[in-house]
Write a protein that holds these residues in place. Structure first.
Motif, mmCIF file in Angstrom:
data_model
loop_
_atom_site.group_PDB
_atom_site.id
_atom_site.type_symbol
_atom_site.label_atom_id
_atom_site.label_comp_id
_atom_site.label_asym_id
_atom_site.label_seq_id
_atom_site.Cartn_x
_atom_site.Cartn_y
_atom_site.Cartn_z
ATOM 1 N N GLU A 166 -7.547 -23.582 52.395
ATOM 2 C CA GLU A 166 -7.676 -23.414 53.843
ATOM 3 C C GLU A 166 -8.525 -24.535 54.437
ATOM 4 N N ARG A 167 -9.647 -24.846 53.788
ATOM 5 C CA ARG A 167 -10.497 -25.922 54.287
ATOM 6 C C ARG A 167 -9.763 -27.260 54.261
ATOM 7 N N ALA A 168 -9.021 -27.494 53.179
ATOM 8 C CA ALA A 168 -8.297 -28.759 53.059
ATOM 9 C C ALA A 168 -7.246 -28.903 54.154
ATOM 10 N N VAL A 169 -6.531 -27.812 54.449
ATOM 11 C CA VAL A 169 -5.516 -27.854 55.505
ATOM 12 C C VAL A 169 -6.162 -28.189 56.842
ATOM 13 N N VAL A 170 -7.282 -27.556 57.133
ATOM 14 C CA VAL A 170 -7.954 -27.768 58.416
ATOM 15 C C VAL A 170 -8.520 -29.176 58.516
ATOM 16 N N MET A 171 -9.008 -29.725 57.409
ATOM 17 C CA MET A 171 -9.632 -31.045 57.433
ATOM 18 C C MET A 171 -8.635 -32.184 57.271
ATOM 19 N N SER A 172 -7.386 -31.888 56.971
ATOM 20 C CA SER A 172 -6.397 -32.950 56.735
ATOM 21 C C SER A 172 -6.124 -33.733 58.012
ATOM 22 N N THR A 173 -5.782 -35.017 57.827
ATOM 23 C CA THR A 173 -5.450 -35.883 58.966
ATOM 24 C C THR A 173 -4.013 -36.390 58.891
ATOM 25 N N GLY A 174 -3.268 -35.952 57.908
ATOM 26 C CA GLY A 174 -1.879 -36.369 57.771
ATOM 27 C C GLY A 174 -1.032 -35.240 57.244
ATOM 28 N N SER A 175 0.141 -35.581 56.735
ATOM 29 C CA SER A 175 1.064 -34.550 56.269
ATOM 30 C C SER A 175 0.777 -34.105 54.843
ATOM 31 N N LEU A 176 -0.123 -34.824 54.139
ATOM 32 C CA LEU A 176 -0.470 -34.468 52.771
ATOM 33 C C LEU A 176 -1.962 -34.163 52.653
ATOM 34 N N ILE A 177 -2.306 -33.319 51.669
ATOM 35 C CA ILE A 177 -3.697 -33.046 51.330
ATOM 36 C C ILE A 177 -4.143 -34.080 50.296
ATOM 37 N N PHE A 178 -5.234 -34.812 50.599
ATOM 38 C CA PHE A 178 -5.775 -35.807 49.685
ATOM 39 C C PHE A 178 -7.061 -35.280 49.043
ATOM 40 N N PRO A 179 -7.530 -35.896 47.946
ATOM 41 C CA PRO A 179 -8.746 -35.410 47.277
ATOM 42 C C PRO A 179 -9.933 -35.260 48.214
ATOM 43 N N GLU A 180 -10.085 -36.211 49.157
ATOM 44 C CA GLU A 180 -11.234 -36.150 50.055
ATOM 45 C C GLU A 180 -11.153 -34.995 51.055
ATOM 46 N N ASP A 181 -9.980 -34.350 51.178
ATOM 47 C CA ASP A 181 -9.854 -33.174 52.041
ATOM 48 C C ASP A 181 -10.364 -31.912 51.363
ATOM 49 N N LEU A 182 -10.501 -31.959 50.037
ATOM 50 C CA LEU A 182 -10.929 -30.785 49.270
ATOM 51 C C LEU A 182 -12.447 -30.638 49.320
ATOM 52 N N PRO A 183 -12.964 -29.435 49.109
ATOM 53 C CA PRO A 183 -14.418 -29.238 49.095
ATOM 54 C C PRO A 183 -15.085 -30.072 48.009
ATOM 55 N N GLU A 184 -16.344 -30.418 48.243
ATOM 56 C CA GLU A 184 -17.082 -31.274 47.316
ATOM 57 C C GLU A 184 -17.140 -30.677 45.910
ATOM 58 N N GLN A 185 -17.258 -29.323 45.818
ATOM 59 C CA GLN A 185 -17.446 -28.724 44.496
ATOM 60 C C GLN A 185 -16.208 -28.815 43.607
ATOM 61 N N ILE A 186 -15.085 -29.217 44.192
ATOM 62 C CA ILE A 186 -13.889 -29.375 43.359
ATOM 63 C C ILE A 186 -14.117 -30.483 42.337
ATOM 64 N N GLY A 187 -15.036 -31.423 42.630
ATOM 65 C CA GLY A 187 -15.534 -32.296 41.574
ATOM 66 C C GLY A 187 -15.048 -33.715 41.580
ATOM 67 N N CYS A 188 -13.733 -33.929 41.673
ATOM 68 C CA CYS A 188 -13.242 -35.289 41.497
ATOM 69 C C CYS A 188 -13.036 -35.998 42.820
ATOM 70 N N ALA A 189 -13.402 -35.380 43.930
ATOM 71 C CA ALA A 189 -13.139 -35.987 45.239
ATOM 72 C C ALA A 189 -13.866 -37.308 45.392
ATOM 73 N N ALA A 190 -15.163 -37.363 44.987
ATOM 74 C CA ALA A 190 -15.929 -38.589 45.167
ATOM 75 C C ALA A 190 -15.335 -39.731 44.354
#
Length: 476
Positions: free
Chosen positions: A386-410
């Motif tokens: 849900e957070r990733a969908v809301v934070m997305s800026t395009g048609s796809l969800i990218f790692p940086e759209d996921l919460p920090e605790q998911i781990g590999c975003a940085a």
């Protein structure tokens, strides 16, 4: 002229349209039958009349009317006897009894036996119309509730639970077997693994599926109120008990009571719960009369009840009584096949709810989802998507759209193949997009004098999406 038996039911098809509500009028006085038939006919009812209770039962069985207006005192079979027979045929029809003032006490008892209401002769026509209209409205509400219940039951069919996991397939087979019985069930598993979903699936696939499914989170109710929550209380049982209150066991009659976090109840309440399970009766708080109960009990916990028993924190006899059938929910880390499937389901749902055009996940984002251990299980996955969908800026969800605790975003943000903006300022394309989006949001917020509802409407996004983005970009 056609000859008619004086005891044959008479049909007044004054509203013959197929969708017209059906009414049955029963009285041994012909004048009252004709008058009420004319009144309800003008109200759009298709009316049938009968001269006594025996005729009424036959007419009722043939037409299954929506409303019955019936006198209490009649020859051959009284209104009360006819009411009892009608209730055996179809309990959903509203039966309104007509009575003389001296029979009011009898009519009140009839309401306890299933009549909708009563009206005293001589009655006012406006009162009849009002009462019949209310009865028809209640019938419509019951039909709507029944339709919603059927839809809800269908949604909990085991073949509609999303999974590609062999372990989950085994659990669903167990659910189907347990549902057919009336046995008490204990559901164990970590938080967020869907214990309530399992309980609901058992209920809605069981013979009790048409009855109520009542839920109590034992950890969320203050200790001092749990007994009243379970069993109800009598008026004056304690300060603030201004009226009798039905507890959850009574509310769940002929259905299922789901007690979540059962490991949190006190020793005293454990004793009373054990008695209910053994004897199928209880007393309300402040009461002395036993109340019989027909309820299936399903309990759930994320605690180790066996360990609590060893520590004398949970009664062993209650544990044995609850542990007739045990089902263990599967944590998400043990069903990796379902991470991608469930993430896609949640993406479609939250994209539709927030009116955001997001169609899928970038491959690197999928890798992040599959690599993460999901200690919060399905609930955490749902929140992350849900957070990733809301934070997305395009048609796809990218790692940086996921919460920090998911781990590999940085790490994913630092990949060297990310396209760089032509301005030569070192910002990635996505960073540029985010910078532009933050400026557009801030300007829209200023134009709307800080009104977030109007700002969301102007930007064509939901208010929840706007709040997420304001938090992300630090816009106040």
């Amino acid at each position: 002229m056609t000859n008619r038996s004086p005891h044959a039911p008479t049909s007044h098809a004054l509203a013959p349209h197929a969708l017209a509500p059906q009414a049955l009028i029963v009285d041994d006085e012909e004048g009252i039958r004709q008058m009420l038939a004319a009144v309800l006919g003008k109200e759009g009812f298709a009316v049938t009349t009968a001269a006594d209770g025996a005729e009424a039962v036959a007419a009722f069985a043939a037409s299954r009317p929506d409303v019955v207006l019936m006198d209490i005192r009649m020859p051959r079979m009284t209104g009360l006897q006819a009411l009892s027979e009608m209730r055996r045929i179809d309990r959903s029809t509203a039966v309104i009894l007509m009575t003389a003032f001296a029979q009011v006490e009898t009519a009140v008892q009839a309401i306890k036996d299933g009549a909708f209401d009563y009206i005293i002769k001589p009655f006012d026509i406006a009162e009849v119309k009002l009462l019949v209209g209310r009865a028809l409205q209640m019938r419509g509400l019951r039909d709507d509730i029944a339709a919603l219940h059927r839809e809800l039951s269908a949604s909990y069919r085991t073949d509609r639970i999303l999974t590609n996991s062999p372990k989950m397939a085994d659990l669903l087979q167990t659910i189907a077997k347990v549902a057919k019985s009336n046995a008490t069930a204990l559901i164990t598993g970590e938080s967020g693994t869907g214990k309530e979903l399992v309980a609901a699936a058992i209920h809605y696939n069981s013979p009790r599926g048409t009855g109520p499914f009542v839920k109590v989170n034992c950890a969320a109710v203050p200790e001092g109120l749990l007994e009243s929550e379970f069993f109800g209380h009598e008026k004056g049982a304690f300060t603030g008990a201004v009226a009798r209150r039905r507890g959850r066991f009574e509310q769940a009659e002929h259905g299922t009571l789901f007690l979540d976090e059962i490991g949190d109840i006190s020793p005293g309440l454990q004793v009373k719960l054990l008695r209910v399970l053994q004897e199928r009766e209880f007393e309300r708080v402040g009461g002395t009369e036993p109340v019989r109960t027909d309820v299936r009990v399903i309990v759930a916990t994320n605690k180790n009840l066996e360990e609590l028993v060893r520590q004398n924190l949970f009664r062993q006899d209650l544990y044995f009584r609850l542990n007739v059938v045990t089902l263990r929910t599967i944590p998400l880390r043990e069903r990796p096949e379902d991470v991608r499937l469930l993430a896609g389901h949640f993406l479609q749902r939250f994209a539709a709810e927030n009116q955001i055009d997001v169609t899928g996940f970038d491959d690197r984002a999928v890798e992040c989802l599959l690599r993460y251990p999901w200690p919060g299980n399905i609930r955490e996955l749902s929140n992350a998507v849900e957070r990733a969908v809301v934070m997305s800026t395009g048609s796809l969800i990218f790692p940086e759209d996921l919460p920090e605790q998911i781990g590999c975003a940085a790490a994913c943000r630092e990949e060297p193949d990310e396209p760089v903006a032509a301005a030569g300022d070192g910002l990635t394309l996505r960073a540029k997009i985010s910078e532009y989006e933050a400026r557009v949001i801030a300007e829209a917020l200023a134009r709307n004098a800080g009104n977030r509802v109007k700002t969301a409407q102007e930007l064509g996004i939901s208010r929840r999406s706007l709040l997420y983005k304001l938090q992300e970009y630090g816009i106040s």
